[in-house]
Every structure is written in structure tokens, then in C-alpha cells.
Design a protein around this motif. Structure first.
Motif, PDB file in Angstrom:
ATOM      1  N   ALA A 299       0.908  -1.249   0.041  1.00 45.23           N
ATOM      2  CA  ALA A 299      -0.122  -0.196  -0.178  1.00 45.23           C
ATOM      3  C   ALA A 299       0.774   1.222  -0.056  1.00 45.23           C
ATOM      4  O   ALA A 299       0.641   2.399  -0.721  1.00 45.23           O
ATOM      5  CB  ALA A 299      -0.934   0.055   1.116  1.00 45.23           C
TER       6      ALA A 299
ATOM      7  N   GLY B 156       0.122  -5.084  -6.486  1.00 46.49           N
ATOM      8  CA  GLY B 156      -0.736  -5.751  -5.327  1.00 46.49           C
ATOM      9  C   GLY B 156      -0.866  -7.108  -5.623  1.00 46.49           C
ATOM     10  O   GLY B 156      -0.739  -8.089  -4.887  1.00 46.49           O
TER      11      GLY B 156
ATOM     12  N   VAL C  51      -7.579  -2.620  -0.071  1.00 45.25           N
ATOM     13  CA  VAL C  51      -6.381  -2.031  -0.057  1.00 45.25           C
ATOM     14  C   VAL C  51      -5.808  -1.286  -1.343  1.00 45.25           C
ATOM     15  O   VAL C  51      -5.382   0.021  -1.216  1.00 45.25           O
ATOM     16  CB  VAL C  51      -5.215  -2.928   0.635  1.00 45.25           C
ATOM     17  CG1 VAL C  51      -3.983  -2.214   0.900  1.00 45.25           C
ATOM     18  CG2 VAL C  51      -5.635  -3.330   2.061  1.00 45.25           C
ATOM     19  N   VAL C  52      -5.878  -1.990  -2.247  1.00 41.36           N
ATOM     20  CA  VAL C  52      -5.081  -1.329  -3.668  1.00 41.36           C
ATOM     21  C   VAL C  52      -6.218  -0.183  -4.065  1.00 41.36           C
ATOM     22  O   VAL C  52      -5.695   0.869  -4.477  1.00 41.36           O
ATOM     23  CB  VAL C  52      -5.297  -2.446  -4.630  1.00 41.36           C
ATOM     24  CG1 VAL C  52      -4.850  -1.510  -6.044  1.00 41.36           C
ATOM     25  CG2 VAL C  52      -4.187  -3.460  -4.384  1.00 41.36           C
TER      26      VAL C  52
ATOM     27  N   ALA D 112      -5.264   2.794  -1.513  1.00 42.46           N
ATOM     28  CA  ALA D 112      -4.044   3.455  -1.869  1.00 42.46           C
ATOM     29  C   ALA D 112      -4.083   4.116  -3.107  1.00 42.46           C
ATOM     30  O   ALA D 112      -3.125   5.087  -3.217  1.00 42.46           O
ATOM     31  CB  ALA D 112      -3.115   2.062  -2.055  1.00 42.46           C
TER      32      ALA D 112
END
Length: 211
Positions: free
Chosen positions: A36, A99, A114-115, A118
């Protein structure tokens, strides 16, 4: 003599259906956090690249506190915003690749969220870094003498299509996560295994027993 007790009927074994089981896989949170962070920092590269490849506008200082840019140059301002949006689409795809490859154990909903988060943060970083880089490249028109020609990279915020107006600059920040969502979905659909290659799902196949 009494008849022998009847024996229980023999029931042939039924085929055992294929089943699956999951086993634990090491999912290091530190690795996910590192990925991240790398995606967010990649936004700096995107912003600097935008500031370098975007053509500068040419203007003229008309007084001590004002400068003008010809109306014919405003088309380049729209092109600058479009260039930034395209760079963010590419940024979203690269983020998914990072990722997906570097954090294999987290493939799935958590990895995607999370990707996506981020890339939103990285888009903001790209806008700030790109604006800073653009301001650093050229002199401030307010510090130049009257009659001088100045160069400036167009603003990222169209602000209602005119400078000083009101607009939705937040729209730029959905480009990268949108591209990431589409590319992540494609990667998941293209996966050959139900666990997306994580390795936490084993398929067990047992042959049918002879009757």
C-alpha cells in the motif's frame, strides 16, 4: 436347531464426491502495508511525469499584479487535465499489478480494498506533487517585470471550466480506483483456481470404492 440369525445387508460403498478444504496460509500484514505504501508513493512519479510531459501555456505580464494567457491557449488546459486522468488510469492498472504479484497471499476482497484506497491516496499525492513540480519548473509571473513572457503548466482543477470558478476536482481521484477495479476483476476472472492462486484451497478427489 434354530435358524441362524439373519445377517445385516451389505450396502455397497457410494462414490465419495470431490471435496475441498482450506488450510492456513501466512498472510503478513506488514507485506500488505508495504505494498500500500509503495502504491501511494508511486503517485509522486505520476505527478512529476504529468508536470514534465504537459505542454506549458504561454502568457504575458501586463501589470505589476496581473498577467494574461491568450484565450486560444485554454484548450491546452483541458488537454492537461485529460492527460492527468489518463495517467491515473495507467496508475490504477500498475497498482493492481503490484498488489497482485507482490502480495499474493492477500488476493481477494481485502487485497482489492487496500489497492483501491491506496490509489485514491496516491492520486491526491500525484496532484500535489505534479502541481509542486510545475510551479518549480517555471518562474512566478508575479515576480517578473511588466511585458515579460512567462510559462506555466495548466491547473489540474478546471473549476467549472474557468479559473476562479467552482468545479468538482474530486472526479480526478476516481480514475485510478476505477481502473484498478476493472483490472482487478479481470485478473480474478482469468485466474485458473478458485482461490485466485493464493494456495489456501486444496482439492481432494477420492476414487469410488468397489462394490
Amino acid at each position: 436347531m434354530s435358524d441362524p440369525a439373519p445377517s445385516a445387508p451389505v450396502i455397497p460403498d457410494e462414490p465419495v464426491a470431490a471435496t475441498s478444504r482450506r488450510h492456513s496460509v501466512d498472510r503478513p500484514v506488514a507485506a500488505l502495508a508495504a505494498v500500500a505504501g509503495a502504491i501511494v508513493l508511486l503517485g509522486v512519479v505520476v505527478g512529476v511525469l504529468w508536470a514534465v510531459v504537459t505542454p506549458a501555456l504561454t502568457g504575458r505580464v501586463v501589470s505589476a499584479d496581473s498577467a494574461i494567457v491568450p484565450a486560444t491557449a485554454f484548450g491546452s488546459e483541458f488537454a492537461a487535465v485529460g492527460t492527468f486522468a489518463l495517467l491515473l488510469f495507467g496508475y490504477g492498472i500498475i497498482a493492481v499489478l503490484i498488489g497482485w504479484i507482490a502480495c499474493r497471499a492477500w488476493r481477494g476482497p481485502v487485497g482489492f480494498v487496500v489497492v483501491a484506497v491506496a490509489t485514491v491516496a496516491g492520486s491526491i499525492v500525484a496532484a500535489v506533487a505534479g502541481t509542486w513540480m510545475a510551479d518549480w519548473r517555471f518562474d512566478d509571473p508575479r515576480a517578473m517585470p511588466v511585458g515579460s513572457t512567462f510559462y506555466v503548466v495548466p491547473d489540474l482543477w478546471l473549476d467549472g471550466a474557468v479559473r476562479g470558478g467552482f468545479g468538482g476536482g474530486w472526479v480526478l481521484f476516481v480514475c485510478a480506483p476505477l481502473a484498478a477495479a476493472l483490472f482487478y476483476l479481470g485478473a480474478a476472472l482469468a485466474s485458473r483456481t478458485a482461490d485466485l492462486g493464493v494456495g489456501d484451497l486444496d482439492e481432494m478427489h477420492e476414487p469410488a470404492a468397489a462394490g
